[in-house]
Motif scaffolding. Structure first.
Motif, mmCIF file in Angstrom:
data_model
loop_
_atom_site.group_PDB
_atom_site.id
_atom_site.type_symbol
_atom_site.label_atom_id
_atom_site.label_comp_id
_atom_site.label_asym_id
_atom_site.label_seq_id
_atom_site.Cartn_x
_atom_site.Cartn_y
_atom_site.Cartn_z
ATOM 1 N N ARG A 85 0.832 -1.212 0.000
ATOM 2 C CA ARG A 85 0.000 0.000 0.000
ATOM 3 C C ARG A 85 0.864 1.259 0.000
ATOM 4 O O ARG A 85 0.517 2.254 -0.644
ATOM 5 C CB ARG A 85 -0.932 -0.021 1.213
ATOM 6 N N VAL A 88 2.034 2.337 -3.449
ATOM 7 C CA VAL A 88 1.054 3.077 -4.252
ATOM 8 C C VAL A 88 1.260 4.576 -4.055
ATOM 9 O O VAL A 88 1.306 5.349 -5.022
ATOM 10 C CB VAL A 88 -0.382 2.673 -3.868
ATOM 11 N N HIS A 89 1.400 4.996 -2.815
ATOM 12 C CA HIS A 89 1.524 6.423 -2.502
ATOM 13 C C HIS A 89 2.924 6.966 -2.804
ATOM 14 O O HIS A 89 3.114 8.179 -2.880
ATOM 15 C CB HIS A 89 1.150 6.666 -1.043
ATOM 16 N N ASN A 91 4.259 6.169 -5.601
ATOM 17 C CA ASN A 91 4.231 6.164 -7.072
ATOM 18 C C ASN A 91 5.169 5.121 -7.688
ATOM 19 O O ASN A 91 5.761 5.335 -8.753
ATOM 20 C CB ASN A 91 4.558 7.558 -7.629
ATOM 21 N N TYR A 149 -1.943 -4.026 -3.297
ATOM 22 C CA TYR A 149 -1.586 -2.849 -4.095
ATOM 23 C C TYR A 149 -2.788 -2.349 -4.896
ATOM 24 O O TYR A 149 -3.117 -1.151 -4.891
ATOM 25 C CB TYR A 149 -0.432 -3.206 -5.023
ATOM 26 N N GLU A 152 -5.499 -0.800 -2.734
ATOM 27 C CA GLU A 152 -5.134 0.554 -2.294
ATOM 28 C C GLU A 152 -5.224 1.541 -3.451
ATOM 29 O O GLU A 152 -5.645 2.690 -3.278
ATOM 30 C CB GLU A 152 -3.718 0.552 -1.723
ATOM 31 N N GLN A 153 -4.838 1.093 -4.634
ATOM 32 C CA GLN A 153 -4.912 1.959 -5.815
ATOM 33 C C GLN A 153 -6.358 2.332 -6.114
ATOM 34 O O GLN A 153 -6.651 3.486 -6.462
ATOM 35 C CB GLN A 153 -4.296 1.236 -7.007
ATOM 36 N N HIS A 154 -7.258 1.357 -5.963
ATOM 37 C CA HIS A 154 -8.688 1.628 -6.171
ATOM 38 C C HIS A 154 -9.203 2.620 -5.144
ATOM 39 O O HIS A 154 -9.930 3.569 -5.490
ATOM 40 C CB HIS A 154 -9.474 0.326 -6.091
ATOM 41 N N GLN A 156 -7.445 4.802 -3.537
ATOM 42 C CA GLN A 156 -6.825 6.089 -3.815
ATOM 43 C C GLN A 156 -7.549 6.815 -4.938
ATOM 44 O O GLN A 156 -7.761 8.029 -4.878
ATOM 45 C CB GLN A 156 -5.354 5.908 -4.176
#
Length: 450
Positions: A85, A88-89, A91, A149, A152-154, A156
Motif C-alpha cells: 500500500r 502506491v503512494h 508512485n 496494491y 489501495e490503488q482503487h 486512492q
C-alpha cells in the motif's frame, strides 16, 4: 497464503540460522539492483530507507519461516500488505514492485546456491526441497502484494476523485474559500501557490457512447500530459460547459508572456497529433480559486469568440490533419476586445462603427479585406478583384462616413477591434441559432416518436 514449509535437516538448519544473521549481502544486492527500476530511482531518501527496511524484513521472514517450520501469521501478512500500500503512494508501479520481489527471490536463491557450493552434501536438499518452496513462497507473496496494491490503488482513485470534485465545486461555486482551496489542492499532492493556465479543448466525441466517454477522456489526458511535459496527476482536468478543461502548471519564475507562448506551442503540437481536437482555447496565467476560474472563462472565450473560417494569425497556432484546420486560440490575442466588452458604452460605440459601414454595400467587406491584407492597398485591390481607383474611392467613403483617418494609428486600432467584435458577435449568434434549430428538431422528433 504461503505454501507449507518443508522440514529442514539439522545441518541445514544450522547453516540457515547463520545465513539469517548475515543476510545483509543479499539485501544490499537486491536494494542496489531495484534502484534502477521505474519508480524506485526517483524516490526520496525517506522512501528509500523504507524500501531497504522492507527488503530486510522480507528476507528475514523467509529464513524465519524455514527455521520455524511454519508460514507467516495473519499479522505478518498484514504487514507485508502495508508495504504494498505504501508503494502506491510512493508512485512505484506495480510491475516494478513485482519485479523487485523477483529480484529478492533470485538473491535468496543465489545465497542458497553459494551454500550448496560450499557444502555439496546440502545440495540435494536445497535443490529438491528448498528451491520449490522458495518459488511457491514468493509466488504466493507476490499475489498477496498485488491484491493489496490494487485495492489501495482503487481506494486512492476513489479518494482522489472525491477531492477533485470538491476542488471543482470550490473553483466554480465557492472561490472565496481560499483556505479550503489550498487544503484540497495540497491533499491532491499539488502546489497551491503555483500559477496555472487553463485550456478549454473542443473535442469531437460523437462516436463515443456516454458509458465509454470517461475512458476516452482518460486516454486523451494521458496523451496531453506527454505534450505538456507534465505528470498525469499534475494535469488537473474537468468536463465543463461541453469542453474538456485542463489547468496546466506554469514554470515558476517565467513571465506571463513566456508561459503563454510555451503553452500555445505545446497545445498546437497536441492539436496536430490528436485528430479529435477541433480547437483549443488558452486562458491567462493565474493562481488561487478565483484565478483558476478566471483562466477557464478566458479559455472558453478564446474558443467561442475565435474568428470563423480564417487562417492563422500572429497569435494563433495552426496545423492541418487530414485536411482539417485545427486552431489554437489565445485569450491574450483578444484581451483588448474583452476589455472593451466590459464597458457597455464603448462596446456600443465600436459596434456602431461597423454597423454604419454595413449600410452601404461593399464597404464593410473592403475594410475587412484591407485589414486582412496588412493595410496594403495593392494586395487589397487584388483580393477584392477591383481596380485600385475603386479601392481608393471606397476607403475615402469609409473615412467620410465615419469621420475617420485610415492613416491614423488610433483609428486603425478602434476599427480593427470593431470588426473583430462584430465577427465574434455574428459567430455567437450563428452558434445560438444552430443550437436552437437542433433543440427544435429534437422536440419534433420526440413528438413524432410518440
Amino acid at each position: 497464503m504461503p505454501p507449507p514449509v518443508p522440514a529442514v535437516s539439522p545441518r541445514l538448519r544450522s547453516r540457515l540460522r547463520t545465513l539469517a544473521r548475515t543476510q545483509p549481502r543479499a539485501v544490499e544486492r537486491t536494494y542496489d539492483t531495484l534502484l534502477s527500476l521505474e519508480g524506485y530511482s526517483v524516490l526520496s531518501a525517506a522512501a528509500r530507507k523504507d524500501i531497504f527496511s522492507s527488503i530486510t524484513f522480507s528476507a528475514g521472514l523467509w529464513f524465519q519461516c524455514l527455521l520455524d517450520g511454519a508460514p507467516p501469521g495473519p499479522d505478518v501478512m498484514d504487514q507485508i500488505a502495508a508495504f504494498a500500500r505504501r508503494r502506491v503512494h510512493q508512485n512505484v508501479p506495480l510491475r516494478s514492485l513485482l519485479r523487485a520481489f523477483r529480484l529478492g527471490a533470485r538473491e535468496l536463491w543465489r545465497t542458497c546456491t553459494e551454500l550448496a557450493e560450499a557444502e555439496p552434501a546440502l545440495a540435494h536438499e536445497l535443490l529438491f526441497d528448498i528451491s520449490p518452496y522458495l518459488l511457491d513462497y514468493f509466488d504466493a507473496m507476490a499475489e498477496h502484494i498485488a491484491e493489496a496494491y490494487l485495492d489501495e490503488q482503487h481506494q486512492q482513485a476513489r479518494w482522489r476523485g472525491s477531492l477533485l470534485q470538491q476542488l471543482y465545486d470550490l473553483v466554480f461555486h465557492a472561490p472565496d474559500d481560499a483556505a479550503r482551496f489550498r487544503e484540497t489542492v495540497e491533499a491532491l499532492g499539488l502546489d497551491a501557490t503555483l500559477p496555472r493556465i487553463a485550456l478549454a479543448v473542443d473535442l469531437d466525441l460523437r462516436d463515443h457512447a456516454p458509458s465509454v466517454r470517461e475512458d476516452a477522456l482518460d486516454r486523451f489526458a494521458l496523451g496531453a500530459a506527454r505534450h505538456f511535459d507534465s505528470k498525469p496527476d499534475a494535469l488537473v482536468r474537468v468536463w465543463h460547459r461541453e469542453r474538456l478543461v485542463f489547468w496546466l502548471p506554469c514554470v515558476r519564475g517565467d513571465s506571463m508572456t513566456r508561459n503563454d507562448q510555451r503553452v500555445a506551442e505545446q497545445a498546437a503540437a497536441l492539436a496536430r497529433a490528436e485528430p479529435r481536437v477541433r480547437s483549443i482555447g488558452i486562458g491567462l496565467m493565474n493562481e488561487g480559486a478565483h484565478g483558476w476560474a478566471a483562466s477557464v472563462e478566458e479559455a472558453l472565450k478564446a474558443v467561442d469568440f475565435a474568428p470563423r473560417g480564417s487562417g492563422a494569425d500572429d497569435d494563433s497556432e495552426s496545423g492541418s490533419e487530414a485536411g482539417n484546420m485545427v486552431r489554437v486560440h489565445r485569450f491574450s490575442s483578444i484581451a483588448i476586445e474583452e476589455s472593451v466588452r466590459s464597458s457597455a458604452n464603448v462596446l456600443r460605440y465600436l459596434v456602431s462603427l461597423a454597423e454604419q459601414l454595413a449600410t452601404e454595400a461593399d464597404l464593410l467587406a473592403t475594410l475587412e479585406t484591407w485589414f486582412a491584407s496588412g493595410q496594403r492597398r495593392r494586395q487589397t485591390a487584388q483580393a477584392l478583384g477591383v481596380h485600385p481607383n475603386t479601392l481608393d474611392y471606397r476607403l475615402e467613403r469609409i473615412e467620410t462616413l465615419l469621420g475617420a483617418k485610415l492613416d491614423n494609428a488610433h483609428w486603425i486600432a478602434r476599427l480593427d477591434i470593431a470588426l473583430k467584435l462584430r465577427g465574434a458577435t455574428q459567430g455567437s449568434e450563428r452558434d445560438a441559432r444552430k443550437k436552437e434549430k437542433g433543440r427544435v428538431a429534437a422536440k419534433k422528433a420526440k413528438r413524432a416518436a410518440r
